[in-house]
Every structure is written in structure tokens, then in C-alpha cells.
Design a protein around this motif. Structure first.
Motif, PDB file in Angstrom:
ATOM      1  N   PHE A  84       0.831  -1.195   0.000  1.00  0.00           N
ATOM      2  CA  PHE A  84       0.000   0.000   0.000  1.00  0.00           C
ATOM      3  C   PHE A  84       0.873   1.255   0.000  1.00  0.00           C
ATOM      4  CE2 PHE A  84      -2.446  -3.342   2.077  1.00  0.00           C
ATOM      5  CZ  PHE A  84      -3.653  -3.278   1.391  1.00  0.00           C
ATOM      6  N   VAL A  85       0.366   2.280  -0.655  1.00  0.00           N
ATOM      7  CA  VAL A  85       1.005   3.597  -0.638  1.00  0.00           C
ATOM      8  C   VAL A  85       0.140   4.520   0.210  1.00  0.00           C
ATOM      9  CG1 VAL A  85       1.760   5.581  -1.995  1.00  0.00           C
ATOM     10  CG2 VAL A  85       2.070   3.253  -2.896  1.00  0.00           C
ATOM     11  N   ILE A  86       0.767   5.153   1.192  1.00  0.00           N
ATOM     12  CA  ILE A  86       0.053   6.025   2.128  1.00  0.00           C
ATOM     13  C   ILE A  86       0.469   7.466   1.866  1.00  0.00           C
ATOM     14  CG2 ILE A  86      -0.511   6.430   4.551  1.00  0.00           C
ATOM     15  CD1 ILE A  86      -1.072   3.559   3.556  1.00  0.00           C
ATOM     16  N   LYS A  87      -0.501   8.360   1.876  1.00  0.00           N
ATOM     17  CA  LYS A  87      -0.180   9.779   1.710  1.00  0.00           C
ATOM     18  C   LYS A  87      -1.026  10.616   2.656  1.00  0.00           C
ATOM     19  CE  LYS A  87       0.162  13.634  -1.553  1.00  0.00           C
ATOM     20  NZ  LYS A  87      -0.099  14.123  -2.922  1.00  0.00           N
ATOM     21  N   TRP A  88      -0.348  11.267   3.611  1.00  0.00           N
ATOM     22  CA  TRP A  88      -0.990  12.238   4.496  1.00  0.00           C
ATOM     23  C   TRP A  88      -0.970  13.618   3.827  1.00  0.00           C
ATOM     24  CZ3 TRP A  88      -2.825  11.184   9.555  1.00  0.00           C
ATOM     25  CH2 TRP A  88      -2.617   9.874   9.986  1.00  0.00           C
ATOM     26  N   PRO A  89      -1.809  14.549   4.275  1.00  0.00           N
ATOM     27  CA  PRO A  89      -1.813  15.886   3.663  1.00  0.00           C
ATOM     28  C   PRO A  89      -0.465  16.597   3.703  1.00  0.00           C
ATOM     29  CG  PRO A  89      -3.787  15.579   4.998  1.00  0.00           C
ATOM     30  CD  PRO A  89      -2.913  14.397   5.260  1.00  0.00           C
ATOM     31  N   ASP A  90       0.370  16.300   4.713  1.00  0.00           N
ATOM     32  CA  ASP A  90       1.695  16.927   4.796  1.00  0.00           C
ATOM     33  C   ASP A  90       2.779  16.041   4.182  1.00  0.00           C
ATOM     34  OD1 ASP A  90       1.785  14.917   6.650  1.00  0.00           O
ATOM     35  OD2 ASP A  90       2.381  16.179   8.334  1.00  0.00           O
ATOM     36  N   ASN A  91       2.337  15.047   3.376  1.00  0.00           N
ATOM     37  CA  ASN A  91       3.230  14.151   2.626  1.00  0.00           C
ATOM     38  C   ASN A  91       3.940  13.114   3.482  1.00  0.00           C
ATOM     39  OD1 ASN A  91       2.690  15.151  -0.008  1.00  0.00           O
ATOM     40  ND2 ASN A  91       4.048  16.891   0.392  1.00  0.00           N
ATOM     41  N   GLN A  92       3.539  12.922   4.729  1.00  0.00           N
ATOM     42  CA  GLN A  92       4.007  11.738   5.440  1.00  0.00           C
ATOM     43  C   GLN A  92       3.507  10.496   4.695  1.00  0.00           C
ATOM     44  OE1 GLN A  92       3.990  11.743   9.857  1.00  0.00           O
ATOM     45  NE2 GLN A  92       2.911  13.703   9.709  1.00  0.00           N
ATOM     46  N   ASN A  93       4.288   9.421   4.717  1.00  0.00           N
ATOM     47  CA  ASN A  93       3.955   8.262   3.882  1.00  0.00           C
ATOM     48  C   ASN A  93       3.967   6.938   4.641  1.00  0.00           C
ATOM     49  OD1 ASN A  93       6.657   7.935   4.283  1.00  0.00           O
ATOM     50  ND2 ASN A  93       7.263   8.199   2.146  1.00  0.00           N
ATOM     51  N   THR A  94       3.718   6.996   5.940  1.00  0.00           N
ATOM     52  CA  THR A  94       3.621   5.775   6.733  1.00  0.00           C
ATOM     53  C   THR A  94       2.225   5.682   7.347  1.00  0.00           C
ATOM     54  OG1 THR A  94       4.447   6.871   8.730  1.00  0.00           O
ATOM     55  CG2 THR A  94       6.073   5.848   7.272  1.00  0.00           C
ATOM     56  N   LEU A  95       1.901   4.490   7.861  1.00  0.00           N
ATOM     57  CA  LEU A  95       0.586   4.306   8.466  1.00  0.00           C
ATOM     58  C   LEU A  95       0.387   5.198   9.683  1.00  0.00           C
ATOM     59  CD1 LEU A  95       0.221   0.426   8.177  1.00  0.00           C
ATOM     60  CD2 LEU A  95      -1.100   2.163   6.944  1.00  0.00           C
ATOM     61  N   GLU A  96       1.468   5.534  10.375  1.00  0.00           N
ATOM     62  CA  GLU A  96       1.363   6.420  11.535  1.00  0.00           C
ATOM     63  C   GLU A  96       1.728   7.845  11.134  1.00  0.00           C
ATOM     64  OE1 GLU A  96       2.732   6.873  16.200  1.00  0.00           O
ATOM     65  OE2 GLU A  96       3.855   5.553  14.866  1.00  0.00           O
ATOM     66  N   GLY A  97       0.805   8.754  11.341  1.00  0.00           N
ATOM     67  CA  GLY A  97       1.083  10.172  11.141  1.00  0.00           C
ATOM     68  C   GLY A  97       1.456  10.803  12.468  1.00  0.00           C
ATOM     69  N   ILE A  98       2.530  11.571  12.480  1.00  0.00           N
ATOM     70  CA  ILE A  98       3.015  12.175  13.716  1.00  0.00           C
ATOM     71  C   ILE A  98       3.084  13.698  13.554  1.00  0.00           C
ATOM     72  CG2 ILE A  98       4.315  10.132  14.394  1.00  0.00           C
ATOM     73  CD1 ILE A  98       6.854  11.535  13.390  1.00  0.00           C
TER      74      ILE A  98
END
Length: 208
Positions: A135-149
């Protein structure tokens, strides 16, 4: 107000209140999901405020391509889409809408609140319960892991794309305590000059 003075130094003045248009507000209605094999996602922009005579531009998030110039965005795959508005006075506004897929991965999340009202120490973990990776993960701030910090209080749309290039969007909400507020409940002035017998009683609200 304006003040007028003539050659004889005679003066007069007039006052006039100038109003301004209300702020442009963008909401969305009729949001329909897409299917991975059939990009039929859609959304309607609902615009108010300004002076009317709106001009619409729908674009994929962070891209220059214009997908629609009406209030309707239709036949698109899952993703984040921005609606850019300008009114008859060329005043701008924009807002984004998330369109997900119904047949991609299945996800849930768990979040940890930020410690303070405006601090960036919240976090959230996405759990994928169904789907075929990697899977490819993309948070709004471009973090790319399952955990956003390092997250502030707020709402986040996280894109999860499976091995078949099918994208779903997991909304994530990170909480935080209310801002601290101090109120003066009682005060007593010093009884004499230079005496140290004054008092102030404060009450605090918010926080934890």
C-alpha cells in the motif's frame, strides 16, 4: 469621514459608512464515491457570499489541470479535489473535497490528541483491515507511513492506494484540549501606598 477646506479656511465634513461584501464560503453537496474500475465520483460546489457571478475551477489537489468550470465535478476517480472560486469582483476563495472509492482497501484509525490547543504533537495510526498490498500512504503533509506524527488539532484526509492503484480516503480527526483561559474573579487594591496586601483571584478554564 472626509474633511473639506476652501481658500478662506472654511471647513465642513461628511461621514459615510462603507460596507463590504461578505466572505465567500464554499461547501459541498451530493458527494458520490467512485469505483476503482469505474471513475464515477462526483461532487457539487455550493457557494455563497461575495457579489455573485461566480467562476469555477476544479483541480486535482496540487495540480494545475482544470477538470471542470461549473459547480459540478463528475466522473472522477477517488482523490482530493480543490474548487477555486472567484466572484464578480475577482475576489478568490478555495476549498477541497475528498472523494473515496467503495471497492478499495478497508481502513480504520486510532488517534492520540495533541497535548495543547495549538501544539503539533498529536498522532494517528491507520489500520488496513482488507485489501491487497503493498500500500502507498499519503498524508496531507506528505508523510507516507501508516502512523502520522506531529499533528495539530484538526481533520486530515489520508489516501491509501493498493497494489491495483485503487485509492480510498480515510478521514482522521485529531483532538486537543481547549485553549487555556484566565478570568479575574476578584481583586482587592492595596490598603496604602507601598503596602503589599493587594490580592487578585483568578479562575482558569480549558486545558486538561
Amino acid at each position: 469621514y472626509s474633511r473639506i477646506c476652501n481658500a478662506n479656511s472654511c471647513t465642513n465634513k461628511v461621514s459615510q459608512l462603507l460596507s463590504q461584501p461578505t466572505q465567500i464560503n464554499i461547501d459541498f453537496s451530493n458527494i458520490e464515491p467512485a469505483y476503482c474500475a469505474n471513475p464515477i465520483g462526483r461532487a457539487t460546489g455550493v457557494v455563497s457570499g461575495g457579489v455573485g457571478n461566480y467562476r469555477y475551477e476544479w483541480k486535482p489537489d496540487g495540480q494545475a489541470q482544470i477538470l471542470s468550470t461549473t459547480d459540478l465535478l463528475a466522473d472522477v476517480p477517488a482523490g482530493i479535489y480543490e474548487l477555486f472560486i472567484s466572484d464578480g469582483n475577482s475576489c478568490p476563495a478555495n476549498n477541497a473535497v475528498a472523494i473515496t472509492s467503495t471497492d478499495g482497501a478497508k481502513t480504520t484509525y486510532r488517534s492520540t490528541a495533541a497535548k495543547c490547543f495549538d501544539s503539533s504533537d498529536g498522532s494517528a495510526i491507520i489500520t488496513i483491515t482488507e485489501g491487497e498490498g503493498p500500500f502507498v500512504i499519503k498524508w496531507p503533509d506528505n508523510q507516507n507511513t501508516l502512523e502520522g506524527i506531529n499533528l495539530k488539532r484538526g481533520a486530515y484526509n489520508v489516501l491509501v492506494t493498493d497494489v491495483h492503484d485503487c485509492t480510498v480516503i480515510q478521514p482522521v480527526l485529531v483532538d486537543a484540549p481547549d485553549a487555556l483561559q484566565l478570568n479575574v474573579m476578584n481583586k482587592t487594591i492595596p490598603s496604602c501606598n507601598a503596602f503589599c496586601d493587594g490580592q487578585i483571584t483568578l479562575a482558569a478554564t480549558g486545558g486538561v
